[in-house]
Design an enzyme around this catalytic site. Structure first.
Site, PDB file in Angstrom:
ATOM      1  N   HIS A   1     -24.992 -24.014   5.491  1.00  0.00           N
ATOM      2  CA  HIS A   1     -25.080 -23.058   6.593  1.00  0.00           C
ATOM      3  C   HIS A   1     -26.199 -23.530   7.516  1.00  0.00           C
ATOM      4  O   HIS A   1     -27.131 -24.192   7.071  1.00  0.00           O
ATOM      5  CB  HIS A   1     -25.427 -21.689   5.970  1.00  0.00           C
ATOM      6  CG  HIS A   1     -25.445 -20.530   6.894  1.00  0.00           C
ATOM      7  ND1 HIS A   1     -26.459 -20.297   7.789  1.00  0.00           N
ATOM      8  CD2 HIS A   1     -24.588 -19.492   7.034  1.00  0.00           C
ATOM      9  CE1 HIS A   1     -26.219 -19.180   8.448  1.00  0.00           C
ATOM     10  NE2 HIS A   1     -25.090 -18.660   8.011  1.00  0.00           N
TER      11      HIS A   1
ATOM     12  N   ASP B   1     -30.305 -21.994  -1.707  1.00  0.00           N
ATOM     13  CA  ASP B   1     -29.877 -20.979  -0.737  1.00  0.00           C
ATOM     14  C   ASP B   1     -28.949 -20.030  -1.483  1.00  0.00           C
ATOM     15  O   ASP B   1     -27.793 -20.373  -1.765  1.00  0.00           O
ATOM     16  CB  ASP B   1     -29.157 -21.645   0.441  1.00  0.00           C
ATOM     17  CG  ASP B   1     -28.577 -20.629   1.420  1.00  0.00           C
ATOM     18  OD1 ASP B   1     -28.037 -21.049   2.449  1.00  0.00           O
ATOM     19  OD2 ASP B   1     -28.657 -19.413   1.152  1.00  0.00           O
TER      20      ASP B   1
ATOM     21  N   GLN C   1     -25.191 -16.277  -0.571  1.00  0.00           N
ATOM     22  CA  GLN C   1     -23.882 -15.841  -1.075  1.00  0.00           C
ATOM     23  C   GLN C   1     -23.889 -15.648  -2.583  1.00  0.00           C
ATOM     24  O   GLN C   1     -23.145 -14.830  -3.118  1.00  0.00           O
ATOM     25  CB  GLN C   1     -22.798 -16.883  -0.724  1.00  0.00           C
ATOM     26  CG  GLN C   1     -22.559 -17.064   0.757  1.00  0.00           C
ATOM     27  CD  GLN C   1     -22.040 -15.812   1.444  1.00  0.00           C
ATOM     28  OE1 GLN C   1     -21.336 -14.998   0.857  1.00  0.00           O
ATOM     29  NE2 GLN C   1     -22.387 -15.652   2.703  1.00  0.00           N
TER      30      GLN C   1
ATOM     31  N   LYS D   1     -26.397  -8.670   2.298  1.00  0.00           N
ATOM     32  CA  LYS D   1     -25.156  -9.171   1.716  1.00  0.00           C
ATOM     33  C   LYS D   1     -24.938  -8.615   0.306  1.00  0.00           C
ATOM     34  O   LYS D   1     -23.939  -8.912  -0.340  1.00  0.00           O
ATOM     35  CB  LYS D   1     -25.153 -10.705   1.664  1.00  0.00           C
ATOM     36  CG  LYS D   1     -25.126 -11.330   3.077  1.00  0.00           C
ATOM     37  CD  LYS D   1     -24.755 -12.802   3.011  1.00  0.00           C
ATOM     38  CE  LYS D   1     -25.324 -13.594   4.168  1.00  0.00           C
ATOM     39  NZ  LYS D   1     -24.494 -13.563   5.375  1.00  0.00           N
TER      40      LYS D   1
ATOM     41  N   CYS E   1     -21.219 -20.346  11.148  1.00  0.00           N
ATOM     42  CA  CYS E   1     -22.558 -20.953  11.122  1.00  0.00           C
ATOM     43  C   CYS E   1     -22.570 -22.226  10.295  1.00  0.00           C
ATOM     44  O   CYS E   1     -23.524 -22.488   9.555  1.00  0.00           O
ATOM     45  CB  CYS E   1     -23.610 -19.988  10.571  1.00  0.00           C
ATOM     46  SG  CYS E   1     -23.816 -18.543  11.597  1.00  0.00           S
TER      47      CYS E   1
END
Lengths: 435, 151
Positions: free
Chosen positions: A144, A221, A224, A247, A387
């Protein structure tokens, strides 16, 4: 509202998840989310854009309102009752987050604005003192922009080199190339644990071992992955983990940077100002201890407290159950979508290897047009580059449509998506069914 | 009153738009164009390359290459059809009128009359997210004319 017992498998030939398989009562969960009962263009909302942001349960919304009604005050500095309550609520959320991600200590948990800010914090406060000319930063082709741009900025400033672990045609990382990409020049490896486009779940625990063997740090990261997978930062042995509240059922405006205490301790501050100091003179200052060293100014108190309520909600469901529900739904979605024909699905086709994020191109209809038609059926998906422009180019796609699931999505919604796609195909006159 | 979702879709995707997006006009590469300019909408991946050969101040030949959503492709196709044979001044004026319409501004009768087939894109102004798609060809045109005037 249907109860779980009333849901039936409409098409026995498809592996539709029966509600007996569901590890929790999804219909009861849906009742907790006020927004799910709204109508869009006269149709019931089918919200399939969870990779962009999740919806919020009543308990999170109520926590926010309750804070402002009962306990609103600035944190850490006041000595009156409200200030104590606000501080307790804020720090309680930090404890909840630490427990949730398996962090040893709350000193490792820093509240930021979002994942992007968390990664920028590392790039600035760690990167600028640890990356020099000729050093290398290892990323992947599926990142991303939030896990790419901060490193581009750092690499440009320090004349360091960015390198990328490639993806294969199925959306997995091509780890055969890893040995040639990592060396003692590599200072940090920064990798998504779950792609927001391909859904691919990456072996970050193994990557941590490889990174450490070369003396490099690993940043994960988790934007998600943390909302969708059971995980433990300790177990992964990652040096940094970044993720966002919004999220995972929490409000916007709150993110988390987890960092190993020993690393954070030695890092220079990120933002300077109130709260992050201990003693201040006109010409110098000393820093507060962890984690407050990295939380300058008045934080997003109310939303951090509401984030705590989100963590409670997910903890009660159990992240293993969250994952089980999602694997079932994703498996069903992959089958139903492939059955439409005329579709290109990006990323692994095995549900176990991916999260509930399905990017696709369908029937030669531009994703933007698809998104508009689906919206008219009440179906919310995302269309564009998500993104991840370099990834789009790598996939040879101008843009993709993306459906992404969470705890409150049900198989019937996937069927609605399928019917809406058929309608779009008819509307744009590309009704060639390939069987 | 909530319009039926099918009616609303038909209003956005008028027959002409679907026709133009499937059969885009003036899809060709020109040799040595006087104006060559590319436009890109990173939000959704619409791309366009606009080329024009001029005879004095008249757009003698026009070529459009691009890919993207049906709105952006229809808009560029209609642009090419409208501008072929027109003067640069007229092209600039038409661009202003179209942008006015897209931004929901009231058009005077003589402005509306100049729109011609562009009128089919009027439904787009109700979809703020898609306005950029319709405008891409026209902002690209503006850039192209600007850089031609001041190389």
């Amino acid at each position: 509202m249907k109860t779980s017992k009333e849901l039936r498998c409409i098409d026995e030939s498809k592996q539709k998840p029966e509600c007996d398989e569901c590890p929790f009562d999804v219909m009861k969960i849906r009742n907790d989310f006020p927004i799910l009962s709204r109508m869009v263009h006269g149709k019931p909302l089918v919200y399939l854009d969870n990779a962009a942001t999740s919806q919020k349960p009543k308990s999170v919304i109520e926590a926010l309102v309750e804070y402002y009604c009962k306990s609103n005050a600035n944190v850490h500095r006041g000595i009156h009752t409200l200030a104590e309550e606000a501080t307790e609520g804020y720090e309680n959320s930090r404890k909840k987050v630490a427990n949730f991600i398996g962090a040893k200590s709350t000193s490792s948990v820093i509240f930021t604005r979002n994942t992007t800010e968390a990664i920028n914090l590392v790039a600035y406060a760690w990167g600028r003192n640890h990356v020099s000319k000729g050093d290398e930063i290892l990323l992947t082709e599926m990142e991303h922009h939030s896990n790419l741009i901060p490193w581009q900025l750092l690499a440009k400033e320090k004349e360091a080199r960015l390198r990328f672990i490639p993806i294969d045609e199925n959306g997995y990382l091509n780890l055969d190339e890893l040995d040639s990409l990592i060396s003692e020049k590599t200072k940090i490896v920064s990798v998504t644990q779950m792609s927001n486009v391909l859904g691919t779940i990456n072996p970050v625990k193994e990557l941590a071992k490889v990174a450490h063997s070369q003396g490099a740090r690993l940043l994960v990261d988790g934007a998600q992955s943390v909302p969708h997978l059971p995980l433990s930062a300790e177990d992964l042995d990652c040096d940094f983990l970044a993720f966002s509240s919004h999220k995972m059922l929490g409000p916007t405006g709150v993110g988390v940077l987890y960092g190993k205490e020993s690393i954070l301790d030695k890092m220079a501050p990120f933002l300077g100002g109130g709260e992050m100091i201990r003693e201040v003179h006109y010409d110098r200052a000393t820093w507060n201890e962890l984690p407050w060293k990295f939380e300058a100014g008045t934080p997003n108190i109310a939303d951090v407290i509401a984030f705590g309520a989100a963590i409670d909600y997910l903890s009660e469901l159990g992240m293993t159950n969250v994952r089980t529900h999602e694997v079932g739904l994703t498996r069903y979605a992959l089958e139903v979508l492939q059955d439409l024909g005329d579709i290109k699905i990006y990323g692994p086709l095995k549900a176990e290897d991916r999260g509930g994020v399905v990017a696709f191109n369908f029937a030669d209809i531009h994703p933007h047009d698809l998104g508009t038609v689906l919206d008219h059926e009440g179906v919310a998906i995302r269309a564009g580059h998500h993104c991840a422009q370099p990834l789009m180019r790598r996939l040879g796609a101008v843009a993709t449509a993306r459906a992404s699931f969470y705890i409150y999505n049900i198989p019937e919604e996937i069927e609605t998506l399928s019917e809406a796609l058929k309608k779009a195909r008819k509307f744009f006159g590309n009704d060639q069914r390939i069987r | 009153m909530i319009k039926g979702s099918d009616d609303a879709l038909d209003e956005l995707y008028r027959e002409d738009i679907l026709y133009h997006s499937k059969n885009p006009r003036y899809r060709r590469q020109l040799k040595e164009p006087d104006i060559l300019t590319a436009g890109y909408n990173p939000l959704c991946g619409d791309e366009i390359t606009l080329q024009m050969k001029l005879d004095g101040d008249i757009i003698k030949e026009i070529g459009v290459i691009g890919r993207g959503c049906s709105i952006s492709q229809a808009s560029s196709s209609i642009l090419a059809e409208q501008l072929s044979g027109k003067k640069i001044k007229e092209a600039e004026a038409l661009s202003e009128i179209f942008k006015k319409m897209m931004h929901g501004e009231e058009l005077k009768k003589e402005e509306f009359d100049k729109l011609g087939e562009l009128e089919v894109l009027s439904g787009v102004k109700k979809y703020p997210v898609r306005i950029k798609c319709a405008l891409l060809a026209w902002t690209t045109l503006d850039e192209g004319i600007k850089s031609y005037k001041v190389p």
